[in-house]
Design a protein around this motif. Structure first.
Motif, PDB file in Angstrom:
ATOM      1  N   PRO A  17      88.131  90.404 -91.778  1.00  0.00           N
ATOM      2  CA  PRO A  17      87.343  89.246 -92.230  1.00  0.00           C
ATOM      3  C   PRO A  17      87.975  87.890 -91.863  1.00  0.00           C
ATOM      4  CG  PRO A  17      87.689  90.791 -94.029  1.00  0.00           C
ATOM      5  CD  PRO A  17      88.520  91.258 -92.883  1.00  0.00           C
ATOM      6  N   HIS A  18      89.265  87.884 -91.541  1.00  0.00           N
ATOM      7  CA  HIS A  18      89.981  86.629 -91.294  1.00  0.00           C
ATOM      8  C   HIS A  18      90.244  86.358 -89.814  1.00  0.00           C
ATOM      9  CE1 HIS A  18      91.430  87.892 -95.433  1.00  0.00           C
ATOM     10  NE2 HIS A  18      90.579  86.913 -95.621  1.00  0.00           N
ATOM     11  N   LEU A  19      89.653  87.136 -88.917  1.00  0.00           N
ATOM     12  CA  LEU A  19      89.986  87.023 -87.488  1.00  0.00           C
ATOM     13  C   LEU A  19      89.038  86.107 -86.728  1.00  0.00           C
ATOM     14  CD1 LEU A  19      90.775  90.746 -86.592  1.00  0.00           C
ATOM     15  CD2 LEU A  19      92.338  88.956 -87.383  1.00  0.00           C
ATOM     16  N   ASN A  20      89.568  85.557 -85.639  1.00  0.00           N
ATOM     17  CA  ASN A  20      88.737  84.814 -84.695  1.00  0.00           C
ATOM     18  C   ASN A  20      88.377  85.739 -83.524  1.00  0.00           C
ATOM     19  OD1 ASN A  20      90.977  84.933 -82.950  1.00  0.00           O
ATOM     20  ND2 ASN A  20      91.712  82.922 -83.588  1.00  0.00           N
ATOM     21  N   LEU A  21      87.809  85.191 -82.469  1.00  0.00           N
ATOM     22  CA  LEU A  21      87.397  86.019 -81.321  1.00  0.00           C
ATOM     23  C   LEU A  21      88.566  86.635 -80.554  1.00  0.00           C
ATOM     24  CD1 LEU A  21      84.466  83.809 -79.994  1.00  0.00           C
ATOM     25  CD2 LEU A  21      84.327  85.918 -81.327  1.00  0.00           C
ATOM     26  N   HIS A  22      89.764  86.113 -80.761  1.00  0.00           N
ATOM     27  CA  HIS A  22      90.959  86.646 -80.082  1.00  0.00           C
ATOM     28  C   HIS A  22      91.650  87.738 -80.888  1.00  0.00           C
ATOM     29  CE1 HIS A  22      90.576  83.350 -77.244  1.00  0.00           C
ATOM     30  NE2 HIS A  22      90.453  82.541 -78.272  1.00  0.00           N
ATOM     31  N   GLY A  27      92.319  79.901 -87.602  1.00  0.00           N
ATOM     32  CA  GLY A  27      93.117  78.760 -88.045  1.00  0.00           C
ATOM     33  C   GLY A  27      92.633  78.153 -89.345  1.00  0.00           C
ATOM     34  N   GLY A  28      91.332  78.120 -89.552  1.00  0.00           N
ATOM     35  CA  GLY A  28      90.786  77.575 -90.794  1.00  0.00           C
ATOM     36  C   GLY A  28      91.199  78.383 -92.013  1.00  0.00           C
ATOM     37  N   PRO A  63     100.549  83.156 -82.502  1.00  0.00           N
ATOM     38  CA  PRO A  63      99.364  83.763 -83.111  1.00  0.00           C
ATOM     39  C   PRO A  63      99.756  84.819 -84.145  1.00  0.00           C
ATOM     40  CG  PRO A  63      99.683  84.599 -80.891  1.00  0.00           C
ATOM     41  CD  PRO A  63     100.714  83.532 -81.093  1.00  0.00           C
ATOM     42  N   LEU A  64      98.949  84.915 -85.187  1.00  0.00           N
ATOM     43  CA  LEU A  64      99.131  85.929 -86.214  1.00  0.00           C
ATOM     44  C   LEU A  64      98.105  87.019 -85.954  1.00  0.00           C
ATOM     45  CD1 LEU A  64      99.570  83.279 -88.952  1.00  0.00           C
ATOM     46  CD2 LEU A  64     101.252  85.070 -88.492  1.00  0.00           C
TER      47      LEU A  64
END
Length: 164
Positions: A17-22, A27-28, A63-64
């Motif tokens: 649920p906390h991921l971006n496209l990468h 970051g938000g 990156p995390l």
């Protein structure tokens, strides 16, 4: 008051649920967790309702990744009469290897209501705390100059919406 008395720490597992496209932490989401953790630190000093005044400096250093953990460690690094600066470090951890890495650093400013009392001094104890706290006055002067720039900018913003 000692820096260690203001410390707040939160750890989260990075999941879908906390991921971006990468497939790394959005970051938000990190910014929301930083605000929450730093806010806890600020309340430990003021024992009053605080307001986030600014995110003064946020550096994303690494990156995390999904299935890693993120630990946010925050403490008060300087106080004024109604405001305080909080420093937070963002530590990533590969849960399968145990490897830890510095994923980010952040300085934020919080303001207390009129009448709230802040200590006159924050006392750093560790080498890390001493290094960070020694730069408070210089960062404060930069913040004040930036605030004036923001006020000047706001005074020149047109609020008319062009499509209406």
């Amino acid at each position: 008051m000692k820096c260690s008395e203001t410390r707040a720490i939160q750890t989260h597992m990075i999941t879908y649920p906390h991921l971006n496209l990468h497939k790394t932490l959005f970051g938000g989401q990190l910014m929301a967790w930083l605000d929450e953790t730093a806010g806890l630190s600020a309340v430990r000093v003021s024992r009053a309702a605080i307001v986030t005044a600014s995110v003064d400096h946020l550096d994303f250093l690494a990156p995390l990744k999904v299935d890693h953990a993120v630990c946010i460690d925050a403490f008060v690094s300087g106080v004024g009469t109604r405001s305080m600066e909080i420093f937070a470090k963002v530590i990533g951890e590969d849960l399968f290897t145990g490897e830890r890495y510095l994923a980010g650093t952040c300085f934020m400013t919080f303001v207390v209501p009129k009448g709230a009392c802040l200590p006159e001094l924050i006392e750093p104890e560790t080498k890390e705390e001493q290094f960070i706290c020694q730069g408070y006055e210089k960062r404060k002067q930069i913040r004040l100059a930036k605030r004036q720039e923001s006020i000047d900018l706001a005074n020149n913003i047109d609020l008319a919406i062009p499509w209406n």
